[in-house]
Design a protein around this motif. Structure first.
Motif, PDB file in Angstrom:
ATOM      1  N   ALA A 170      -6.500   0.520  10.327  1.00  0.00           N
ATOM      2  CA  ALA A 170      -7.449   0.918   9.284  1.00  0.00           C
ATOM      3  C   ALA A 170      -7.818  -0.240   8.363  1.00  0.00           C
ATOM      4  O   ALA A 170      -8.717  -0.111   7.536  1.00  0.00           O
ATOM      5  N   GLY A 171      -7.089  -1.361   8.486  1.00  0.00           N
ATOM      6  CA  GLY A 171      -7.435  -2.527   7.672  1.00  0.00           C
ATOM      7  C   GLY A 171      -6.437  -2.912   6.611  1.00  0.00           C
ATOM      8  O   GLY A 171      -6.739  -3.760   5.754  1.00  0.00           O
ATOM      9  N   ALA A 172      -5.228  -2.325   6.632  1.00  0.00           N
ATOM     10  CA  ALA A 172      -4.213  -2.683   5.629  1.00  0.00           C
ATOM     11  C   ALA A 172      -3.848  -4.159   5.761  1.00  0.00           C
ATOM     12  O   ALA A 172      -3.664  -4.669   6.863  1.00  0.00           O
ATOM     13  N   THR A 173      -3.747  -4.843   4.628  1.00  0.00           N
ATOM     14  CA  THR A 173      -3.382  -6.256   4.622  1.00  0.00           C
ATOM     15  C   THR A 173      -1.890  -6.434   4.885  1.00  0.00           C
ATOM     16  O   THR A 173      -1.467  -7.407   5.509  1.00  0.00           O
ATOM     17  N   GLY A 174      -1.079  -5.483   4.391  1.00  0.00           N
ATOM     18  CA  GLY A 174       0.359  -5.570   4.584  1.00  0.00           C
ATOM     19  C   GLY A 174       0.975  -4.191   4.664  1.00  0.00           C
ATOM     20  O   GLY A 174       0.318  -3.182   4.371  1.00  0.00           O
ATOM     21  N   TYR A 175       2.242  -4.144   5.086  1.00  0.00           N
ATOM     22  CA  TYR A 175       2.933  -2.864   5.258  1.00  0.00           C
ATOM     23  C   TYR A 175       4.365  -3.057   4.795  1.00  0.00           C
ATOM     24  O   TYR A 175       5.153  -3.756   5.442  1.00  0.00           O
ATOM     25  N   LEU A 176       4.684  -2.457   3.661  1.00  0.00           N
ATOM     26  CA  LEU A 176       6.002  -2.634   3.042  1.00  0.00           C
ATOM     27  C   LEU A 176       6.705  -1.292   2.923  1.00  0.00           C
ATOM     28  O   LEU A 176       6.073  -0.271   2.671  1.00  0.00           O
ATOM     29  N   LEU A 177       8.020  -1.296   3.097  1.00  0.00           N
ATOM     30  CA  LEU A 177       8.809  -0.078   2.932  1.00  0.00           C
ATOM     31  C   LEU A 177       9.348   0.004   1.511  1.00  0.00           C
ATOM     32  O   LEU A 177       9.650  -1.018   0.890  1.00  0.00           O
ATOM     33  N   LYS A 178       9.481   1.217   1.007  1.00  0.00           N
ATOM     34  CA  LYS A 178       9.926   1.407  -0.377  1.00  0.00           C
ATOM     35  C   LYS A 178      11.364   0.968  -0.597  1.00  0.00           C
ATOM     36  O   LYS A 178      11.798   0.835  -1.732  1.00  0.00           O
ATOM     37  N   ALA A 179      12.085   0.738   0.491  1.00  0.00           N
ATOM     38  CA  ALA A 179      13.474   0.300   0.365  1.00  0.00           C
ATOM     39  C   ALA A 179      13.597  -1.192   0.061  1.00  0.00           C
ATOM     40  O   ALA A 179      14.698  -1.686  -0.214  1.00  0.00           O
ATOM     41  N   GLU A 180      12.474  -1.911   0.091  1.00  0.00           N
ATOM     42  CA  GLU A 180      12.527  -3.356  -0.163  1.00  0.00           C
ATOM     43  C   GLU A 180      12.920  -3.655  -1.609  1.00  0.00           C
ATOM     44  O   GLU A 180      12.689  -2.846  -2.513  1.00  0.00           O
TER      45      GLU A 180
ATOM     46  N   ALA B 276      -8.110   7.391  -5.063  1.00  0.00           N
ATOM     47  CA  ALA B 276      -7.900   5.963  -4.823  1.00  0.00           C
ATOM     48  C   ALA B 276      -9.196   5.287  -4.395  1.00  0.00           C
ATOM     49  O   ALA B 276      -9.526   4.188  -4.861  1.00  0.00           O
ATOM     50  N   VAL B 277      -9.944   5.943  -3.509  1.00  0.00           N
ATOM     51  CA  VAL B 277     -11.218   5.383  -3.047  1.00  0.00           C
ATOM     52  C   VAL B 277     -12.195   5.236  -4.217  1.00  0.00           C
ATOM     53  O   VAL B 277     -12.850   4.198  -4.383  1.00  0.00           O
TER      54      VAL B 277
ATOM     55  N   GLY C 119      -3.300   8.271   3.269  1.00  0.00           N
ATOM     56  CA  GLY C 119      -3.400   6.873   2.897  1.00  0.00           C
ATOM     57  C   GLY C 119      -4.110   6.020   3.927  1.00  0.00           C
ATOM     58  O   GLY C 119      -4.766   5.025   3.582  1.00  0.00           O
ATOM     59  N   VAL C 120      -3.999   6.397   5.205  1.00  0.00           N
ATOM     60  CA  VAL C 120      -4.681   5.640   6.255  1.00  0.00           C
ATOM     61  C   VAL C 120      -6.191   5.768   6.118  1.00  0.00           C
ATOM     62  O   VAL C 120      -6.918   4.777   6.175  1.00  0.00           O
ATOM     63  N   GLU C 121      -6.669   6.991   5.923  1.00  0.00           N
ATOM     64  CA  GLU C 121      -8.114   7.194   5.792  1.00  0.00           C
ATOM     65  C   GLU C 121      -8.636   6.540   4.506  1.00  0.00           C
ATOM     66  O   GLU C 121      -9.722   5.965   4.489  1.00  0.00           O
ATOM     67  N   ALA C 122      -7.846   6.617   3.435  1.00  0.00           N
ATOM     68  CA  ALA C 122      -8.245   5.949   2.188  1.00  0.00           C
ATOM     69  C   ALA C 122      -8.334   4.440   2.413  1.00  0.00           C
ATOM     70  O   ALA C 122      -9.268   3.775   1.947  1.00  0.00           O
ATOM     71  N   THR C 123      -7.369   3.895   3.145  1.00  0.00           N
ATOM     72  CA  THR C 123      -7.386   2.465   3.473  1.00  0.00           C
ATOM     73  C   THR C 123      -8.622   2.124   4.282  1.00  0.00           C
ATOM     74  O   THR C 123      -9.276   1.092   4.042  1.00  0.00           O
ATOM     75  N   ARG C 124      -8.958   2.973   5.232  1.00  0.00           N
ATOM     76  CA  ARG C 124     -10.124   2.743   6.089  1.00  0.00           C
ATOM     77  C   ARG C 124     -11.411   2.665   5.270  1.00  0.00           C
ATOM     78  O   ARG C 124     -12.337   1.919   5.613  1.00  0.00           O
ATOM     79  N   GLN C 125     -11.455   3.427   4.180  1.00  0.00           N
ATOM     80  CA  GLN C 125     -12.653   3.423   3.341  1.00  0.00           C
ATOM     81  C   GLN C 125     -12.662   2.278   2.326  1.00  0.00           C
ATOM     82  O   GLN C 125     -13.716   1.774   1.947  1.00  0.00           O
TER      83      GLN C 125
END
Length: 211
Positions: free
Chosen positions: A102-112, A46-47, A70-76
């Motif tokens: 880590a800088g995520a713009t949003g946080y969504l659950l897969k159940a949405e 992903a990075v 995913g958190v570390e990937a987001t951080r990078q």
């Protein structure tokens, strides 16, 4: 056919499950104004693809098997200006805190519902924050509650955890029994809202509980 004034939002998918990626790809293909430009099965991939493809949004799962999560990937990725929208099944306080930190713009659950996902992608592309209702509730509750207060002994044990020591070594270092170490660990986990040693160390670092 004239060119649209609003080009499609370019999305990179990151999930270690091929079936999940296939489902998301099919779903997003049906959404107007959204184009999937790449797929990644690991944090490292992903990075690399985010740097190569420069998507508008990376749709990021948190648990990615071997390698960086995913958190570390987001951080990078986040510092490069590419927006990261977490899409996961995990909604613990520790996961939310780590991802947002880590800088995520949003946080969504897969159940949405799909419509919520589409709207969140559009919001993320514009740099606007979107949180699933359960996640928003947790964030608000955490903001309203005071920072966890750890005892001096609990802070000592956290420091030992951060050095990678096991229960037996911690007990020897602090001249206490292993049973006492386990008791303190249980209290630390409860106060920090985590259920693993790594989670405790991560949250402690983010909240600057370690000297």
């Amino acid at each position: 056919m004239t060119e649209t004034e609003n080009p499609s939002i370019r999305v990179l998918l990151c999930d270690d499950h091929v079936v999940v990626r296939a489902g998301l790809l099919a779903l997003l293909d049906s959404a107007p104004g959204i184009e999937v430009v790449g797929e990644a099965g690991s944090g490292e991939e992903a990075v690399a693809l985010a740097e190569k493809l420069r998507p508008d949004v990376v749709l990021m799962d948190l648990q990615l098997g071997a390698g960086i999560d995913g958190v570390e990937a987001t951080r990078q990725i986040a510092p490069t200006g590419v927006h990261v929208l977490v899409l996961t099944t995990y909604d613990t306080d520790a996961d939310i805190t780590r991802a947002i930190g880590a800088g995520a713009t949003g946080y969504l659950l897969k159940a949405e519902r799909p419509e919520e996902l589409f709207a969140a992608i559009h919001a993320a592309a514009e740099g606007r924050t979107t949180l699933s209702p359960p996640v928003a509730s947790r964030v608000m509750a955490r903001m309203r509650s005071p920072q966890p207060t750890l005892t001096e002994r609990e802070l000592e044990i956290l420091g030992q955890l951060a050095q990678g020591l096991g229960n037996r070594d911690i007990a020897r270092a602090l001249f206490i029994s292993e049973a006492t170490v386990k008791t303190h660990l249980g209290r630390i986990y409860d106060k920090l809202g985590v259920d693993t040693r790594a989670g405790a160390v991560s949250v402690a670092k983010e909240q600057r509980l370690l000297g």
